[in-house]
Design a protein around this motif. Structure first.
Motif, mmCIF file in Angstrom:
data_model
loop_
_atom_site.group_PDB
_atom_site.id
_atom_site.type_symbol
_atom_site.label_atom_id
_atom_site.label_comp_id
_atom_site.label_asym_id
_atom_site.label_seq_id
_atom_site.Cartn_x
_atom_site.Cartn_y
_atom_site.Cartn_z
ATOM 1 N N MET A 1 0.844 -1.205 0.000
ATOM 2 C CA MET A 1 0.000 0.000 0.000
ATOM 3 C C MET A 1 0.866 1.237 0.000
ATOM 4 S SD MET A 1 -2.621 1.363 2.942
ATOM 5 C CE MET A 1 -1.233 1.782 4.009
ATOM 6 N N ARG A 2 0.489 2.188 -0.750
ATOM 7 C CA ARG A 2 1.223 3.454 -0.805
ATOM 8 C C ARG A 2 0.767 4.311 0.365
ATOM 9 N NH1 ARG A 2 5.458 4.037 -4.218
ATOM 10 N NH2 ARG A 2 4.875 6.202 -4.633
ATOM 11 N N ALA A 3 1.707 4.734 1.210
ATOM 12 C CA ALA A 3 1.348 5.557 2.378
ATOM 13 C C ALA A 3 0.748 6.884 1.953
ATOM 14 C CB ALA A 3 2.598 5.806 3.232
ATOM 15 N N LEU A 4 1.158 7.359 0.775
ATOM 16 C CA LEU A 4 0.672 8.656 0.297
ATOM 17 C C LEU A 4 -0.824 8.658 0.074
ATOM 18 C CD1 LEU A 4 1.615 11.454 -0.496
ATOM 19 C CD2 LEU A 4 1.916 10.627 -2.821
ATOM 20 N N LEU A 5 -1.375 7.551 -0.501
ATOM 21 C CA LEU A 5 -2.811 7.484 -0.748
ATOM 22 C C LEU A 5 -3.570 7.463 0.565
ATOM 23 C CD1 LEU A 5 -2.906 4.853 -3.642
ATOM 24 C CD2 LEU A 5 -3.219 7.321 -3.810
ATOM 25 N N PHE A 6 -3.021 6.772 1.550
ATOM 26 C CA PHE A 6 -3.693 6.703 2.843
ATOM 27 C C PHE A 6 -3.756 8.064 3.520
ATOM 28 C CE2 PHE A 6 -2.765 6.616 7.384
ATOM 29 C CZ PHE A 6 -3.987 6.171 7.852
ATOM 30 N N ILE A 7 -2.634 8.760 3.519
ATOM 31 C CA ILE A 7 -2.589 10.039 4.252
ATOM 32 C C ILE A 7 -3.407 11.105 3.561
ATOM 33 C CG2 ILE A 7 -0.576 11.055 3.111
ATOM 34 C CD1 ILE A 7 -1.494 11.196 6.837
ATOM 35 N N LEU A 8 -3.708 10.949 2.286
ATOM 36 C CA LEU A 8 -4.491 11.953 1.574
ATOM 37 C C LEU A 8 -5.827 12.194 2.259
ATOM 38 C CD1 LEU A 8 -4.496 13.761 -0.918
ATOM 39 C CD2 LEU A 8 -5.588 11.922 -2.187
ATOM 40 N N THR A 9 -6.499 11.098 2.653
ATOM 41 C CA THR A 9 -7.779 11.229 3.355
ATOM 42 C C THR A 9 -7.588 11.893 4.704
ATOM 43 O OG1 THR A 9 -8.524 9.215 2.271
ATOM 44 C CG2 THR A 9 -9.776 9.959 4.185
ATOM 45 N N ILE A 10 -6.544 11.498 5.400
ATOM 46 C CA ILE A 10 -6.271 12.075 6.719
ATOM 47 C C ILE A 10 -5.998 13.568 6.586
ATOM 48 C CG2 ILE A 10 -4.764 11.956 8.727
ATOM 49 C CD1 ILE A 10 -6.608 9.530 8.214
ATOM 50 N N MET A 11 -5.247 13.964 5.584
ATOM 51 C CA MET A 11 -4.928 15.372 5.384
ATOM 52 C C MET A 11 -6.172 16.170 5.081
ATOM 53 S SD MET A 11 -1.816 15.932 5.955
ATOM 54 C CE MET A 11 -1.779 17.581 5.286
ATOM 55 N N PHE A 12 -7.094 15.603 4.330
ATOM 56 C CA PHE A 12 -8.332 16.313 4.027
ATOM 57 C C PHE A 12 -9.118 16.577 5.311
ATOM 58 C CE2 PHE A 12 -12.814 16.510 2.818
ATOM 59 C CZ PHE A 12 -12.747 17.519 1.863
ATOM 60 N N VAL A 13 -9.159 15.600 6.198
ATOM 61 C CA VAL A 13 -9.833 15.781 7.490
ATOM 62 C C VAL A 13 -9.130 16.849 8.300
ATOM 63 C CG1 VAL A 13 -10.412 14.665 9.673
ATOM 64 C CG2 VAL A 13 -10.710 13.438 7.507
ATOM 65 N N GLY A 14 -7.781 16.814 8.295
ATOM 66 C CA GLY A 14 -7.020 17.815 9.052
ATOM 67 C C GLY A 14 -7.263 19.204 8.559
ATOM 68 N N LEU A 15 -7.322 19.372 7.249
ATOM 69 C CA LEU A 15 -7.561 20.709 6.684
ATOM 70 C C LEU A 15 -8.952 21.195 7.024
ATOM 71 C CD1 LEU A 15 -5.838 20.282 3.233
ATOM 72 C CD2 LEU A 15 -5.168 21.868 5.034
ATOM 73 N N PHE A 136 1.227 18.792 17.905
ATOM 74 C CA PHE A 136 0.087 19.678 17.703
ATOM 75 C C PHE A 136 -1.228 18.922 17.515
ATOM 76 C CE2 PHE A 136 3.890 21.873 16.296
ATOM 77 C CZ PHE A 136 3.771 23.099 16.926
ATOM 78 N N MET A 137 -1.201 17.601 17.616
ATOM 79 C CA MET A 137 -2.416 16.807 17.446
ATOM 80 C C MET A 137 -3.128 16.642 18.776
ATOM 81 S SD MET A 137 -1.093 13.852 14.825
ATOM 82 C CE MET A 137 -0.466 14.259 13.203
ATOM 83 N N GLU A 138 -4.455 16.699 18.742
ATOM 84 C CA GLU A 138 -5.255 16.549 19.947
ATOM 85 C C GLU A 138 -6.119 15.284 19.908
ATOM 86 O OE1 GLU A 138 -7.495 20.101 20.410
ATOM 87 O OE2 GLU A 138 -5.733 21.404 20.638
ATOM 88 N N SER A 139 -6.552 14.876 18.742
ATOM 89 C CA SER A 139 -7.414 13.710 18.617
ATOM 90 C C SER A 139 -6.608 12.423 18.808
ATOM 91 C CB SER A 139 -8.090 13.694 17.241
ATOM 92 O OG SER A 139 -8.708 12.448 17.001
ATOM 93 N N PRO A 140 -7.095 11.497 19.650
ATOM 94 C CA PRO A 140 -6.393 10.210 19.817
ATOM 95 C C PRO A 140 -6.279 9.439 18.505
ATOM 96 C CG PRO A 140 -8.016 10.535 21.563
ATOM 97 C CD PRO A 140 -8.253 11.616 20.560
ATOM 98 N N ILE A 141 -7.276 9.580 17.635
ATOM 99 C CA ILE A 141 -7.242 8.847 16.355
ATOM 100 C C ILE A 141 -6.079 9.337 15.498
ATOM 101 C CG2 ILE A 141 -8.491 8.403 14.210
ATOM 102 C CD1 ILE A 141 -11.092 8.557 15.797
ATOM 103 N N THR A 142 -5.972 10.671 15.353
ATOM 104 C CA THR A 142 -4.886 11.210 14.524
ATOM 105 C C THR A 142 -3.527 10.924 15.151
ATOM 106 O OG1 THR A 142 -5.164 13.365 15.603
ATOM 107 C CG2 THR A 142 -6.314 13.017 13.524
ATOM 108 N N LYS A 143 -3.453 10.925 16.489
ATOM 109 C CA LYS A 143 -2.188 10.599 17.147
ATOM 110 C C LYS A 143 -1.786 9.154 16.844
ATOM 111 C CE LYS A 143 -2.317 13.823 21.052
ATOM 112 N NZ LYS A 143 -2.361 13.954 22.530
ATOM 113 N N ASN A 144 -2.762 8.232 16.887
ATOM 114 C CA ASN A 144 -2.458 6.831 16.594
ATOM 115 C C ASN A 144 -2.010 6.643 15.156
ATOM 116 O OD1 ASN A 144 -3.098 6.127 19.197
ATOM 117 N ND2 ASN A 144 -5.197 5.477 18.716
ATOM 118 N N ILE A 145 -2.649 7.384 14.232
ATOM 119 C CA ILE A 145 -2.242 7.302 12.827
ATOM 120 C C ILE A 145 -0.802 7.776 12.668
ATOM 121 C CG2 ILE A 145 -2.663 8.257 10.534
ATOM 122 C CD1 ILE A 145 -5.642 8.317 11.260
ATOM 123 N N ALA A 146 -0.462 8.900 13.350
ATOM 124 C CA ALA A 146 0.903 9.422 13.270
ATOM 125 C C ALA A 146 1.900 8.416 13.836
ATOM 126 C CB ALA A 146 0.995 10.754 14.019
#
Length: 551
Positions: A1-15, A136-146
């Motif tokens: 799996m390409r990590a870039l495709l996965f993070i694209l969705t995460i980045m959209f949520v972050g923005l 700078f992350m506050e959500s446990p979900i985003t922290k786990n992804i990182a």
């Protein structure tokens, strides 16, 4: 799996989180930002165009930062990793870590920079960026992804123990989240197997696969099939081929060119020779298409930036021309007013300067006259009073002659005539100094002769005479000295005068009166210097000036 495709969705949520944390709902003042968001992940060329407009024309720093972040995501997704890195770093320059509304965007930028560095195989930098974003992350979900991406970076860099430690912690944290648990479990098993090829990772990999099948997680299935195909390559080639075929099917379903190419590469290495050709043809076609698309994307992004800059330049030139025309009109109107005002101001200043010069000339003349009165009349009168006080047998005729001489000098002051009796200067100094000698005060001169004053200018002589006169008058008035010594020397083209008395002296903090201020001005006038010494008793003054003084 390409990590870039996965993070694209995460980045959209972050923005999206960035925008929801703004101070007011109306903080997006540029409609092109929302326009770009409407095209994002649908038509990225158009999205990039509108985001670039915002980045180069908006005034709100957060809007500019968001635009650059979107541009960086699009560039990295389209294969322009370095261009994406540049845009993300540019975004950070518009953000302030101390502003609460900027923190989500900062974390998104750092996380995407970590992904870019991971794709560029710069693992050390990737870890650093991931950890910066984690702050700078506050959500446990985003922290786990990182943390999962940090562990993945350690895995790819061969730091298996660090990766396993993170995955073990994440398994506990994500026990209730099926998709996240499956991702961590699959990565954990793969890392353990990479560290130790004898580790039985099959059970855990199949468990993660089943969770993803039950959850219809197609992107997760792509990773599971890839991990299982790699795991069985050497031990069960048939199983490895089966999972490679499953991965290729899922990659086609996900419409992911990168994953299709990786799956085809695996199929080529595992398939029988008779099946290789269609896979190889498809692999070559997709590789060429992907490379061409990446090159086109890079050129397209550069062209969009160039056209935007050119458009802004043209508009700016038109605005400049319009402003110049307005300025010319305004300047033409005010030109004659300015010239007239300048002439009036200059005339008034000139009149003020003439008046000030006249006042200054009068004041200087008054100062010069008062100085002469002090030097000639006051000090001369004091010398006569001293003679009368200490000489009981004074000659009345001589006294009258001195008073008459003083009277004539005072008349000469009123007519501004030079006071320059035709007597040798050394004799004049002798008479001046000895006139202050009395029964109570003895005045001694050392080294004084006519040779002392050779080649000295008459102006310097005039000033020295009144300097010495002021010293002796002050001595007589204030010092209570019994002995006064004046030593004269010529050294290295300078004349040195050393004054010493054994009087009561005075404090270094004493404030000098007009008499000494006049004396100080005279010393400076002949380019001289002076120093005071305050011994236990008495006073020492050293005065020196150049023989070659020029008026």
């Amino acid at each position: 799996m390409r990590a870039l495709l996965f993070i694209l969705t995460i980045m959209f949520v972050g923005l999206s989180a960035c925008k929801t944390k703004r101070d007011t709902p109306n903080s997006i003042t540029a409609p092109t930002l929302e326009k770009g968001e409407s095209f994002f992940n649908v038509n990225n060329d158009s999205a990039f165009y509108y985001f670039n407009l915002v980045a180069t024309s908006a005034t709100d720093s957060l809007e500019i930062a968001i635009a650059y972040t979107y541009m960086g995501i699009i560039q990295a997704y389209e294969g322009d990793q370095y261009g994406g890195q540049e845009s993300l770093l540019k975004s950070l320059t518009y953000l302030n870590e101390n502003k609460e509304q900027d923190r989500e965007c900062i974390s998104s930028n750092y996380h995407e920079l970590g992904n870019v560095c991971l794709n560029l195989k710069n693992y050390k930098a990737a870890v650093e960026y991931y950890y910066k974003g984690l702050q700078f992350m506050e959500s446990p979900i985003t922290k786990n992804i990182a943390l999962n991406n940090i562990a993945l970076t350690y895995q790819k860099n061969g730091e298996y123990d660090k990766a396993i430690e993170l995955y073990t912690s994440l398994l506990t944290k994500n026990a209730d989240r099926k998709k996240e648990y499956a991702r961590v479990l699959s990565n954990y098993a793969r890392t353990k197997w990479l560290k130790n090829p004898t580790y039985p990772a099959g059970k855990e990999l199949r468990q993660a696969l089943q969770i993803r099948l039950d959850s219809n997680d197609n992107r997760g299935l792509n990773a599971s099939y890839a991990h299982l195909s790699d795991y069985y390559t050497n031990t069960k080639p048939d199983s490895a081929l089966y999972f490679a075929e499953k991965r290729y099917a899922v990659a086609q379903l996900n419409n992911s060119t990168d994953d299709q190419i990786e799956a085809l590469s695996k199929l080529i290495s595992l398939s029988p020779p008779k099946l290789l050709k269609p896979y190889f043809v498809r692999y070559q076609f997709l590789s060429d298409s992907l490379q061409a698309a990446k090159n086109a994307a890079k050129n397209q992004f550069a062209l969009i930036r160039f056209e935007t800059l050119q458009l802004q330049k043209d508009n700016a030139q038109k605005e400049v021309q319009l402003v110049e025309q307005q300025y010319i009109l305004v300047l033409t109107i005010f030109f004659f007013i300015a010239i007239s005002t300048a002439i009036i101001i200059w005339y008034r200043k000139r009149q003020q300067q003439i008046k000030a010069a006249s006042i200054q000339a009068i004041q200087e003349n008054q100062l010069k006259t008062s100085q002469k009165v002090h030097d000639v009349v006051a000090n001369g009168l004091y010398r006569i009073m001293t003679d009368v006080e200490h000489n009981d047998d004074i000659d009345k005729e001589l006294l009258i002659d001195k008073i008459e001489d003083l009277y004539e000098k005072s008349r000469d002051i009123s007519y501004d005539k030079p006071i320059n009796p035709n007597i040798p200067f050394d004799q004049k100094i002798d008479e001046l100094l000895t006139s202050f000698s009395s029964d109570n005060t003895r005045v001694l001169m050392v080294g004084h002769s006519a040779a002392t004053w050779e080649r000295t200018h008459e102006v310097a002589q005039y000033e020295v005479e009144h300097i010495l006169q002021e010293l002796m008058v002050n001595m007589k008035k204030h010092s209570q000295a019994s002995n006064v010594v004046l030593k004269f020397e010529r050294q290295q083209d300078r004349i040195h005068i050393h004054y010493t008395d054994d009087g009561i002296g005075f404090s270094p903090q004493v404030k000098y009166g007009n008499g000494w201020q006049n004396t100080e001005n005279r010393i400076h006038k002949i380019q001289g210097e002076y120093t005071f010494e305050h011994p236990t008793k008495g006073l020492k003054i050293h005065i020196s000036f150049p023989i070659a003084y020029s008026s």
